[in-house]
Design a protein around this motif. Structure first.
Motif, PDB file in Angstrom:
ATOM      1  N   LEU A 416      39.467  -6.482 -14.551  1.00  0.00           N
ATOM      2  CA  LEU A 416      38.629  -5.448 -15.174  1.00  0.00           C
ATOM      3  C   LEU A 416      37.209  -5.943 -15.388  1.00  0.00           C
ATOM      4  N   TYR A 417      37.075  -7.193 -15.808  1.00  0.00           N
ATOM      5  CA  TYR A 417      35.724  -7.739 -15.983  1.00  0.00           C
ATOM      6  C   TYR A 417      34.946  -7.691 -14.675  1.00  0.00           C
ATOM      7  N   LEU A 419      35.395  -5.968 -11.861  1.00  0.00           N
ATOM      8  CA  LEU A 419      35.103  -4.615 -11.389  1.00  0.00           C
ATOM      9  C   LEU A 419      33.995  -3.971 -12.215  1.00  0.00           C
ATOM     10  N   THR A 420      34.035  -4.186 -13.540  1.00  0.00           N
ATOM     11  CA  THR A 420      32.997  -3.612 -14.404  1.00  0.00           C
ATOM     12  C   THR A 420      31.650  -4.254 -14.128  1.00  0.00           C
ATOM     13  N   SER A 421      31.622  -5.550 -13.893  1.00  0.00           N
ATOM     14  CA  SER A 421      30.372  -6.242 -13.587  1.00  0.00           C
ATOM     15  C   SER A 421      29.761  -5.708 -12.301  1.00  0.00           C
ATOM     16  N   TRP A 422      30.588  -5.535 -11.277  1.00  0.00           N
ATOM     17  CA  TRP A 422      30.093  -4.971 -10.021  1.00  0.00           C
ATOM     18  C   TRP A 422      29.572  -3.546 -10.226  1.00  0.00           C
ATOM     19  N   LEU A 423      30.296  -2.744 -11.018  1.00  0.00           N
ATOM     20  CA  LEU A 423      29.880  -1.363 -11.261  1.00  0.00           C
ATOM     21  C   LEU A 423      28.552  -1.318 -12.018  1.00  0.00           C
ATOM     22  N   MET A 424      28.383  -2.184 -13.006  1.00  0.00           N
ATOM     23  CA  MET A 424      27.127  -2.214 -13.766  1.00  0.00           C
ATOM     24  C   MET A 424      25.942  -2.517 -12.845  1.00  0.00           C
ATOM     25  N   LYS A 425      26.114  -3.439 -11.932  1.00  0.00           N
ATOM     26  CA  LYS A 425      25.040  -3.762 -10.995  1.00  0.00           C
ATOM     27  C   LYS A 425      24.803  -2.614 -10.026  1.00  0.00           C
ATOM     28  N   ARG A 426      25.876  -1.935  -9.633  1.00  0.00           N
ATOM     29  CA  ARG A 426      25.717  -0.783  -8.737  1.00  0.00           C
ATOM     30  C   ARG A 426      24.946   0.341  -9.421  1.00  0.00           C
ATOM     31  N   LEU A 427      25.179   0.511 -10.716  1.00  0.00           N
ATOM     32  CA  LEU A 427      24.471   1.534 -11.481  1.00  0.00           C
ATOM     33  C   LEU A 427      23.113   1.061 -11.959  1.00  0.00           C
ATOM     34  N   ARG A 428      22.779  -0.186 -11.654  1.00  0.00           N
ATOM     35  CA  ARG A 428      21.504  -0.792 -12.034  1.00  0.00           C
ATOM     36  C   ARG A 428      21.310  -0.791 -13.555  1.00  0.00           C
ATOM     37  N   ILE A 429      22.350  -1.155 -14.261  1.00  0.00           N
ATOM     38  CA  ILE A 429      22.275  -1.388 -15.703  1.00  0.00           C
ATOM     39  C   ILE A 429      22.128  -2.891 -15.899  1.00  0.00           C
ATOM     40  N   ASP A 430      21.030  -3.306 -16.443  1.00  0.00           N
ATOM     41  CA  ASP A 430      20.693  -4.731 -16.533  1.00  0.00           C
ATOM     42  C   ASP A 430      21.317  -5.349 -17.778  1.00  0.00           C
ATOM     43  N   ASP A 431      22.384  -6.079 -17.578  1.00  0.00           N
ATOM     44  CA  ASP A 431      23.074  -6.799 -18.649  1.00  0.00           C
ATOM     45  C   ASP A 431      23.089  -8.276 -18.259  1.00  0.00           C
ATOM     46  N   ALA A 435      27.580  -8.776 -21.031  1.00  0.00           N
ATOM     47  CA  ALA A 435      28.165  -8.630 -22.368  1.00  0.00           C
ATOM     48  C   ALA A 435      29.127  -7.459 -22.446  1.00  0.00           C
ATOM     49  N   PHE A 436      28.775  -6.339 -21.832  1.00  0.00           N
ATOM     50  CA  PHE A 436      29.680  -5.192 -21.896  1.00  0.00           C
ATOM     51  C   PHE A 436      30.925  -5.424 -21.051  1.00  0.00           C
ATOM     52  N   ALA A 437      30.760  -5.990 -19.874  1.00  0.00           N
ATOM     53  CA  ALA A 437      31.917  -6.229 -19.011  1.00  0.00           C
ATOM     54  C   ALA A 437      32.914  -7.178 -19.668  1.00  0.00           C
ATOM     55  N   VAL A 438      32.394  -8.232 -20.315  1.00  0.00           N
ATOM     56  CA  VAL A 438      33.275  -9.217 -20.949  1.00  0.00           C
ATOM     57  C   VAL A 438      33.841  -8.695 -22.260  1.00  0.00           C
ATOM     58  N   HIS A 439      32.973  -8.240 -23.156  1.00  0.00           N
ATOM     59  CA  HIS A 439      33.399  -7.900 -24.514  1.00  0.00           C
ATOM     60  C   HIS A 439      33.773  -6.430 -24.669  1.00  0.00           C
ATOM     61  N   GLY A 440      33.014  -5.538 -24.048  1.00  0.00           N
ATOM     62  CA  GLY A 440      33.297  -4.124 -24.205  1.00  0.00           C
ATOM     63  C   GLY A 440      34.528  -3.674 -23.451  1.00  0.00           C
ATOM     64  N   MET A 441      34.532  -3.853 -22.123  1.00  0.00           N
ATOM     65  CA  MET A 441      35.657  -3.395 -21.312  1.00  0.00           C
ATOM     66  C   MET A 441      36.922  -4.195 -21.594  1.00  0.00           C
ATOM     67  N   CYS A 442      36.813  -5.525 -21.646  1.00  0.00           N
ATOM     68  CA  CYS A 442      38.002  -6.341 -21.914  1.00  0.00           C
ATOM     69  C   CYS A 442      38.471  -6.177 -23.355  1.00  0.00           C
ATOM     70  N   GLY A 443      37.544  -5.849 -24.268  1.00  0.00           N
ATOM     71  CA  GLY A 443      37.961  -5.554 -25.628  1.00  0.00           C
ATOM     72  C   GLY A 443      38.827  -4.316 -25.695  1.00  0.00           C
ATOM     73  N   ALA A 444      38.429  -3.249 -24.970  1.00  0.00           N
ATOM     74  CA  ALA A 444      39.243  -2.031 -24.921  1.00  0.00           C
ATOM     75  C   ALA A 444      40.593  -2.312 -24.272  1.00  0.00           C
ATOM     76  N   TRP A 445      40.585  -3.122 -23.212  1.00  0.00           N
ATOM     77  CA  TRP A 445      41.834  -3.472 -22.557  1.00  0.00           C
ATOM     78  C   TRP A 445      42.748  -4.256 -23.506  1.00  0.00           C
ATOM     79  N   GLY A 446      42.197  -5.155 -24.280  1.00  0.00           N
ATOM     80  CA  GLY A 446      43.013  -5.911 -25.222  1.00  0.00           C
ATOM     81  C   GLY A 446      43.682  -5.026 -26.256  1.00  0.00           C
TER      82      GLY A 446
END
Length: 608
Positions: A416-417, A419-431, A435-446
């Protein structure tokens, strides 16, 4: 008296100039005797205290006392001052031992969680460019310091200020705060200066409680949630704008999340089972990750981020790896300490289970992401984030899943991390630090994994906060349908964190952006915050600017690099001449990596 007599005898002989050796020996014997007697008295006092505690236990549960007397004695609050008629009772020996162990346990684990701030600082600084390192470290330091004051002044009261049944005799400090209705309960807000952590007797004596211990442990979590956001908005946000967000994050936004969950709020009561988030995948990490995403969207990308991506590679992978190991180490305090006590052997075994699950998930998450990025070259940066993704994923379910499940949770978290990291770069969201891929998405998964992989039998029974045991119904049997109730509560937790943290963060970041107080100017970003805002103007004594334009894309022409300019110091004395042996070693080392390097006699290198 014996000592005085001996001293007089010695003084008399000394005045005659002829000190008797026998008197000296007798004086030494008397001193040893006095010391032995003192040790004996201390031992007797300790035995008396132990016996008194046992007598209190026996008296409290004595069959000779009426049931009403036993209930009255048990209802009295325990006190460090012992039995005070109709006011307090002495701590039992069991309570005293449990309290001491729990205090040592939580203070140690809280210190480990606080040390995670060093890990966050190293990871964020290493992931960003060298010209902004001091500014990154400034935000991390500020998060801890202002988070401490915010948590003390307001955050703790919001999070854990829920009204409780109090003694009518001891005067507790919560009544000095402002009563605020929230979540269907009364919260005491504004207990400044430690008010509410101790109770006072009429004669001025103070009665301590375990609230100082809990405040310290939960403070470390609050600081971690705020620091997560700083990575998502790094390298383009003004310090003062971020400082305002940090104050509100630690004083209001995060405490409201805690009040709704760990503080006994509505999510704990929304279903018969309640939610399950053992150590904070949702409460801490998802809250920080959502705040980081909103901040990144409001601040916009760094100048040139998508036009020249090769200039935004991490400037120091050693710092990233060091920070990852520090975070992994501190995570044992984060997860294991969430037992919140060490009162018996079952709690100790649960802490060991949590440690085992944490270790397995971290390792699996790291390996998963490493393999997903394994093409022709190794990616250490993503490897580190995979480890962190596994740690975030296991934080919520670490206390109610088996070790085999922890492996799967870490693996799915790593996927999930990435895939989310790749998606963020595809959407051109500069992180910058994902932080969101690691803590946000994986936090929801946890949060979801805490239900999906629970120890409960099938998709019917549920363990949750009970750990090794199951949630029981009124008849004392494992509750049927508890799994569905827990799933509903955890879905509500995810929705609540997204809505509350997302909206409240947007209400802070958007006005700051519109007022021109959030995003730094183009000139400041190009020059670097260290050069413009800090003194000294560089975090390092060597010139790191040349490293920012080194080609890092696959197939880059290494032969076109000016190795002499990259390796020479920006200023300073001329290098000492190399010995022939050193020149030969450098030439051979260059051949091993496919690069023709020719050392010069002046100690510098030139490409061939």
């Amino acid at each position: 008296r014996l000592l005085l007599l001996a001293a007089w005898a010695v003084a008399g002989t000394a005045s005659d100039g002829n000190i008797d050796i026998e008197l000296r020996e007798r004086l030494a014997d008397l001193e040893r005797l006095v010391r032995n007697q003192q040790e004996l008295i201390q031992g007797q006092q300790q035995k008396l205290q132990t016996q008194e505690s046992r007598l209190n236990d026996m008296e409290l549960h004595s069959p000779m006392r009426s049931a009403a007397e036993r209930r009255l004695a048990a209802a009295l609050p325990p006190s460090i001052y012992g039995d005070v008629p109709n006011i307090s009772r002495a701590y039992t020996s069991e309570e005293s031992l449990q309290g001491a162990l729990s205090h040592v346990w939580l203070l140690l684990c809280g210190a480990l969680v606080m040390f995670m701030q060093a890990g966050f600082a190293m990871v964020e600084a290493g992931c960003c460019r060298a010209k902004n390192v001091q500014n990154i470290l400034l935000k991390n330091l500020f998060d801890v310091c202002i988070g401490t004051l915010g948590w003390w002044a307001l955050g703790w009261s919001i999070a854990y200020g829920r009204s409780e049944v109090k003694s009518d005799i001891l005067v507790f400090g919560e009544e000095n705060g402002l009563k605020v209705p929230f979540n269907g309960h009364t919260y005491y807000v504004g207990n400044f200066g430690g008010t509410g952590f101790m109770s006072a007797y009429s004669d001025g004596r103070e009665e301590p409680s375990d609230k100082m211990m809990n405040w310290f442990f939960q403070w470390a979590f609050c600081s971690a949630a705020a620091t997560i956001v700083s990575g998502g908005v790094a390298e383009r946000v003004n310090f003062m704008g971020y400082a305002l967000f940090s104050v509100l994050m630690t004083g209001i936004i995060y405490p409201v999340v805690v009040a709704s969950t760990w503080g006994g709020g509505w999510l704990a009561e929304v279903t018969p089972v309640g939610y399950m988030d053992f150590a904070g995948s949702g409460v801490v990490h998802m809250a920080g990750g959502v705040g980081a995403l909103v901040g990144a969207l409001c601040a916009g990308p760094r100048i040139g981020r998508w036009e020249h991506p090769e200039k935004f590679v991490p400037h120091s992978l050693p710092l990233v790896v060091l920070g990852t190991f520090i975070l992994w180490f501190g995570w044992y305090g984060f997860n294991c300490g969430s037992t919140l006590s060490m009162k018996d052997i079952a709690t100790g075994m649960l802490a060991a289970q949590v440690a085992m699950n944490t270790t397995l998930a971290a390792a699996t998450g790291g390996i998963t992401v490493f393999l997903m990025n394994l093409r022709w070259k190794y990616d250490i940066g993503s490897f580190c984030n995979g480890i962190l993704a596994g740690l975030v994923s296991i934080t919520a379910p670490c206390g109610n899943v088996a070790c085999g499940s922890a492996v799967l949770i870490g693996m799915y978290g790593g996927v999930l991390y990435q895939l989310t990291s790749w998606l963020m770069k595809r959407l051109r969201i500069d992180d910058p630090v994902d932080a969101f891929a690691v803590h946000g998405m994986c936090g929801a998964w946890g949060v979801l994994a805490a239900v999906f992989f629970d120890w409960g039998l099938g998709f019917d029974k549920f363990h949750g906060w009970k750990g090794f045991d199951c949630v029981k119904d009124d008849g004392g049997q494992c509750m049927s349908g508890a799994w569905k109730e827990a799933l509903s509560a955890n879905l509500l937790e995810i929705l609540f964190v997204v809505v509350w943290v997302g909206l409240s963060s947007a209400c802070i970041f958007l006005p700051l952006r519109l007022a021109g107080l959030l995003r730094a100017s183009e000139s400041d970003q190009l020059a670097g915050f260290d050069e413009v805002k800090h003194s000294p103007s560089k975090a390092y004594t060597w010139d790191a600017q040349s490293q920012e334009v080194v080609p890092s894309s696959p197939g880059a022409d290494l032969g076109a690099m000016n190795i002499e300019d990259d390796l020479k110091p920006s200023s300073g004395p001329r290098l000492e001449p190399m010995s022939p042996h050193a020149m030969l070693n450098i030439t051979r080392a260059g051949e091993l990596i496919g690069l023709s390097v020719s050392p010069r006699q002046d100690g510098r290198l030139q490409s061939v």
